[in-house]
Design a protein around this motif. Structure first.
Motif, PDB file in Angstrom:
ATOM      1  N   TYR A  36       0.962  -1.113  -0.021  1.00 20.12           N
ATOM      2  CA  TYR A  36      -0.145   0.029   0.138  1.00 20.12           C
ATOM      3  C   TYR A  36       0.749   1.415  -0.034  1.00 20.12           C
ATOM      4  O   TYR A  36       2.165   1.184   0.468  1.00 20.12           O
ATOM      5  N   TYR A  37       0.248   2.363  -0.595  1.00 22.69           N
ATOM      6  CA  TYR A  37       1.008   3.677  -0.699  1.00 22.69           C
ATOM      7  C   TYR A  37       0.801   4.515   0.566  1.00 22.69           C
ATOM      8  O   TYR A  37      -0.181   4.848   0.834  1.00 22.69           O
ATOM      9  N   LYS A  38       2.128   4.974   1.154  1.00 24.79           N
ATOM     10  CA  LYS A  38       1.979   5.685   2.136  1.00 24.79           C
ATOM     11  C   LYS A  38       3.236   6.820   2.241  1.00 24.79           C
ATOM     12  O   LYS A  38       4.314   6.231   2.406  1.00 24.79           O
ATOM     13  N   LYS A  89     -11.461   7.673   3.928  1.00 24.78           N
ATOM     14  CA  LYS A  89      -9.963   8.024   3.169  1.00 24.78           C
ATOM     15  C   LYS A  89      -9.545   6.784   2.632  1.00 24.78           C
ATOM     16  O   LYS A  89      -9.708   5.596   2.676  1.00 24.78           O
ATOM     17  N   HIS A  90      -8.664   6.934   1.336  1.00 24.13           N
ATOM     18  CA  HIS A  90      -8.223   5.906   0.318  1.00 24.13           C
ATOM     19  C   HIS A  90      -6.869   6.194   0.015  1.00 24.13           C
ATOM     20  O   HIS A  90      -6.312   7.222   0.624  1.00 24.13           O
ATOM     21  N   ALA A  91      -6.222   4.852   0.035  1.00 18.61           N
ATOM     22  CA  ALA A  91      -4.699   4.804  -0.477  1.00 18.61           C
ATOM     23  C   ALA A  91      -4.535   3.596  -1.555  1.00 18.61           C
ATOM     24  O   ALA A  91      -5.395   2.726  -1.534  1.00 18.61           O
ATOM     25  N   SER A  92      -3.754   3.972  -2.444  1.00 24.11           N
ATOM     26  CA  SER A  92      -3.404   3.154  -3.704  1.00 24.11           C
ATOM     27  C   SER A  92      -2.798   1.754  -2.808  1.00 24.11           C
ATOM     28  O   SER A  92      -2.425   1.578  -2.056  1.00 24.11           O
ATOM     29  N   VAL A  93      -2.921   0.715  -3.716  1.00 21.97           N
ATOM     30  CA  VAL A  93      -2.698  -0.797  -3.770  1.00 21.97           C
ATOM     31  C   VAL A  93      -1.900  -1.179  -4.927  1.00 21.97           C
ATOM     32  O   VAL A  93      -2.345  -0.809  -5.773  1.00 21.97           O
ATOM     33  N   PHE A 109      -1.722   7.382  -4.643  1.00 18.11           N
ATOM     34  CA  PHE A 109      -2.200   8.425  -3.557  1.00 18.11           C
ATOM     35  C   PHE A 109      -2.256   7.964  -2.257  1.00 18.11           C
ATOM     36  O   PHE A 109      -2.615   6.595  -2.094  1.00 18.11           O
ATOM     37  N   ASP A 110      -2.114   8.503  -1.157  1.00 16.83           N
ATOM     38  CA  ASP A 110      -2.463   8.144   0.293  1.00 16.83           C
ATOM     39  C   ASP A 110      -3.647   9.146   0.559  1.00 16.83           C
ATOM     40  O   ASP A 110      -3.772   9.915   0.258  1.00 16.83           O
ATOM     41  N   GLU A 111      -4.092   8.517   1.939  1.00 20.70           N
ATOM     42  CA  GLU A 111      -5.131   9.352   2.614  1.00 20.70           C
ATOM     43  C   GLU A 111      -4.778  10.739   2.901  1.00 20.70           C
ATOM     44  O   GLU A 111      -5.664  11.517   3.211  1.00 20.70           O
ATOM     45  N   GLY A 112      -3.329  10.928   2.989  1.00 21.25           N
ATOM     46  CA  GLY A 112      -3.116  12.320   3.588  1.00 21.25           C
ATOM     47  C   GLY A 112      -2.764  13.393   2.165  1.00 21.25           C
ATOM     48  O   GLY A 112      -2.283  14.590   2.404  1.00 21.25           O
ATOM     49  N   ALA A 113      -2.799  12.650   1.070  1.00 26.37           N
ATOM     50  CA  ALA A 113      -2.284  13.434  -0.147  1.00 26.37           C
ATOM     51  C   ALA A 113      -3.461  14.087  -0.749  1.00 26.37           C
ATOM     52  O   ALA A 113      -4.604  13.593  -0.970  1.00 26.37           O
ATOM     53  N   ASP A 114      -3.538  15.451  -1.153  1.00 27.26           N
ATOM     54  CA  ASP A 114      -4.420  16.197  -1.931  1.00 27.26           C
ATOM     55  C   ASP A 114      -4.607  15.702  -3.334  1.00 27.26           C
ATOM     56  O   ASP A 114      -5.783  15.653  -3.944  1.00 27.26           O
ATOM     57  N   GLU A 115      -3.394  15.493  -3.906  1.00 31.08           N
ATOM     58  CA  GLU A 115      -3.685  15.327  -5.281  1.00 31.08           C
ATOM     59  C   GLU A 115      -2.523  13.971  -5.636  1.00 31.08           C
ATOM     60  O   GLU A 115      -1.836  13.656  -4.932  1.00 31.08           O
TER      61      GLU A 115
END
Length: 471
Positions: A36-38, A89-93, A109-115
């Motif tokens: 997962y992307y963080k 909130k979402h994050a990439s896998v 993207f991760d849950e803290g990223a706007d773009e």
């Protein structure tokens, strides 16, 4: 080899997957790493979680639910995204298959990223150097066939501070030593049978309740705790007791499903596994016991001995263990709440080292008689580097505290002292266990007082008074 599939019979919970993510899913072999992307990096899922995601992939179930700490997380391989069911909130896998082919979304993207940011493959770290993701408390596969999975596994989160949360927290703490407090309770979920199978199981449970009540005049309906691995508990909430829970074979009271009474959750803690963050969970159930048959230790029983009985019990007068026989347990056991808790490492070690008090051949059933015990030559209690009543006889220690401690604490202290007298514990080990059961603040507040001084007993604390019923 995974069966051939097509986009037509797959759906994504978040909507229609894009063409690229579909192609990734359909062209991939079985994943060996799932990430997962963080914060700009790809991080490996823990092994246990990865196994569940891979099992879903193998069974053409692209969406799986996991517990991330105490949050419900949906991992959707078809859309290559995971989402928090509460915060949304979402994050990439992404994943790497057994042929070492990499399948990453073009934008991550991760849950803290706007773009979204452009994917950079070079930031994928080797497993040995990956920053551990917060360990999943448990996981289970949800959803099947052509329909998207439900957004949660038939449970709803009770918000801390609400009446329902406080009520359940009080029930749980009532059956624990006083060293366990509200700070140790992380989350409480209520079971709500929403899907068709769950509703059918509940209807069967209600039918059995009515039938038992008509047959016995009293269904003997009680609440009891079920301790097990968190994965098994969450599978129960999805699939029920009948298909997923193996009976405890060759245990003290026969082959069946064992539960402990409402006032004794402490005796099930050592059955609950611990995740990487030290989190455990326990299930509170409603049980239709009907006529209980006393089962002797060492029994090989796996069903009622006659039509006169419905369930087993270690003692009818002061029960410490209920046994539901393995035939159709879903009709007799209905899950109601899940309590997630976290204990300090030394307290976890204490509980896991605790002999299984459900299966004692000679259980302590009355108020322990400490007067007949003899302590070590020197009862030395060391707390935070300070000696307290260094040569205090154990009976005097108990006398100064007996009005301040709960029945559970009395039982545990008495049990440890019996082990000491039988040679199973050294004096040093006994003192360590005394410290663990009583806790620092309780020792200081009682053993430093003169016997004639009476502080308010712990039982006067409203947080430890027993509720009248379970909602």
């Amino acid at each position: 080899m995974r069966p051939t599939t097509s986009v037509g019979n797959l759906r994504c919970w978040h909507g229609q997957p894009n063409q690229e993510s579909c192609r990734n899913y359909l062209n991939s072999g079985l994943p060996r790493r799932v990430l997962y992307y963080k914060r700009g990096e790809w991080i490996d899922f823990p092994q246990s979680t990865r196994k569940v995601i891979i099992d879903g992939f193998r069974g053409q179930i692209p969406c799986v639910h996991v517990f991330y700490g105490c949050e419900i997380i949906l991992v959707d391989l078809l859309c290559m995204v995971m989402s928090n069911s509460r915060t949304k909130k979402h994050a990439s896998v992404a994943w790497i298959d057994e042929a070492d082919r990499c399948f990453f979304p073009r934008l991550s993207f991760d849950e803290g990223a706007d773009e979204p940011s452009e994917q950079v493959f070079g930031v994928v770290r080797p497993p040995a150097f990956s920053v551990p993701a917060p360990q999943m408390v448990t996981e289970f596969i949800a959803g099947a066939g052509n329909e998207p999975p439900a957004p949660g596994p038939n449970i709803i989160n009770l918000q801390r501070g609400t009446g329902s949360f406080r009520y359940m927290e009080k029930l749980f703490l009532l059956g624990m030593p006083s060293v366990v407090n509200s700070e140790n309770v992380l989350a409480i979920y209520k079971y709500v049978p929403r899907d068709t199978n769950a509703q059918l199981r509940y209807q069967a449970f209600e039918g059995q309740f009515r039938s038992t009540k008509e047959k016995r005049r009293d269904a003997n309906d009680r609440h009891a705790w079920f301790g097990s691995t968190t994965q098994e508990i969450l599978r129960i909430l999805t699939y029920g007791f009948g298909s997923e829970v193996a009976p405890t074979v060759l245990a003290a009271f026969g082959s069946g499903i064992y539960l402990t009474p409402l006032h004794r959750p402490f005796s099930s803690v050592n059955l609950c596994d611990v995740d990487g963050n030290g989190v455990q969970c326990m299930l509170l159930c409603q049980v239709t016991l009907g006529n209980m048959e006393q089962v002797r230790p060492g029994s090989l029983q796996n069903s009622p001995s006659s039509d006169e009985y419905d369930s087993g019990v270690d003692c009818n007068v002061v029960p410490r263990c209920y046994v539901v026989w393995p035939s159709h347990p879903d009709t007799r056991i209905h899950p109601k709440y899940v309590v997630f808790f976290k204990l300090p490492p030394n307290l976890q070690e204490y509980f896991f080292d605790l002999r299984d008090v459900r299966f004692d051949n000679n259980p302590i059933r009355n108020d322990p008689d400490f007067d007949r015990l003899s302590g070590p030559k020197q009862t030395f209690v060391s707390v935070a580097g300070h000696a307290i009543n260094q040569h205090m006889p154990y009976t005097l220690l108990y006398t100064s505290m007996e009005h301040h401690i709960s029945q559970i604490e009395k039982e545990l202290l008495f049990r440890h002292h019996l082990d000491f007298q039988n040679g199973a514990l050294t004096g040093e080990s006994l003192i360590r266990k005394i410290n663990m059961v009583l806790g620092y603040w309780l020792l200081v507040s009682t053993t430093l007082k003169r016997p004639g001084d009476h502080a308010a007993p712990y039982g006067d604390d409203m947080s430890r008074k027993r509720p009248n019923s379970v909602p």
